[in-house]
Design a protein around this motif. Structure first.
Motif, PDB file in Angstrom:
ATOM      1  N   GLU A   1      -7.112  -7.475  -3.688  1.00 31.48           N
ATOM      2  CA  GLU A   1      -7.942  -6.346  -3.258  1.00 31.48           C
ATOM      3  C   GLU A   1      -8.673  -6.673  -1.962  1.00 31.48           C
ATOM      4  N   GLY A   2      -8.703  -5.713  -1.058  1.00 32.47           N
ATOM      5  CA  GLY A   2      -9.462  -5.855   0.174  1.00 32.47           C
ATOM      6  C   GLY A   2      -8.686  -6.458   1.334  1.00 32.47           C
ATOM      7  N   TYR A   3      -7.479  -6.918   1.102  1.00 35.85           N
ATOM      8  CA  TYR A   3      -6.688  -7.512   2.171  1.00 35.85           C
ATOM      9  C   TYR A   3      -5.524  -6.590   2.520  1.00 35.85           C
TER      10      TYR A   3
END
Length: 83
Positions: free
Chosen positions: A3-5
């Motif tokens: 998540e978040g990349y």
């Protein structure tokens, strides 16, 4: 996926490189051969024939840019499948 990349994928990495509407290797092969025959052997009629071939190849590449890669791969595959 974490998540978040995010990894950006540029469009140029996945597209075929075209030179005047024709895949680059095909254009180099076509025009090098046409210029060698046309100007080296003084057969100038080859240059208009190459121009017509270039137009036909560009129409094929406009419809499917991977047409020539698939065509070359189809020529290399065996014609008979083993059971």
């Amino acid at each position: 996926m974490i998540e978040g990349y995010e990894v950006p994928l540029h469009k140029a990495l996945t597209e075929v490189i075209l030179l005047a509407g024709v895949p680059r290797t095909l254009a180099f092969l076509l025009w090098t051969t046409a210029s060698a025959i046309g100007f080296g052997l003084h057969q100038i009629w080859v240059v208009p024939v190459a121009a017509v071939a270039h137009i036909i190849f560009s129409l094929l590449a406009k419809r499917d840019p991977f047409f020539f890669e698939v065509f070359i791969r189809a020529l290399k595959t065996p014609k008979q499948l083993d059971p």
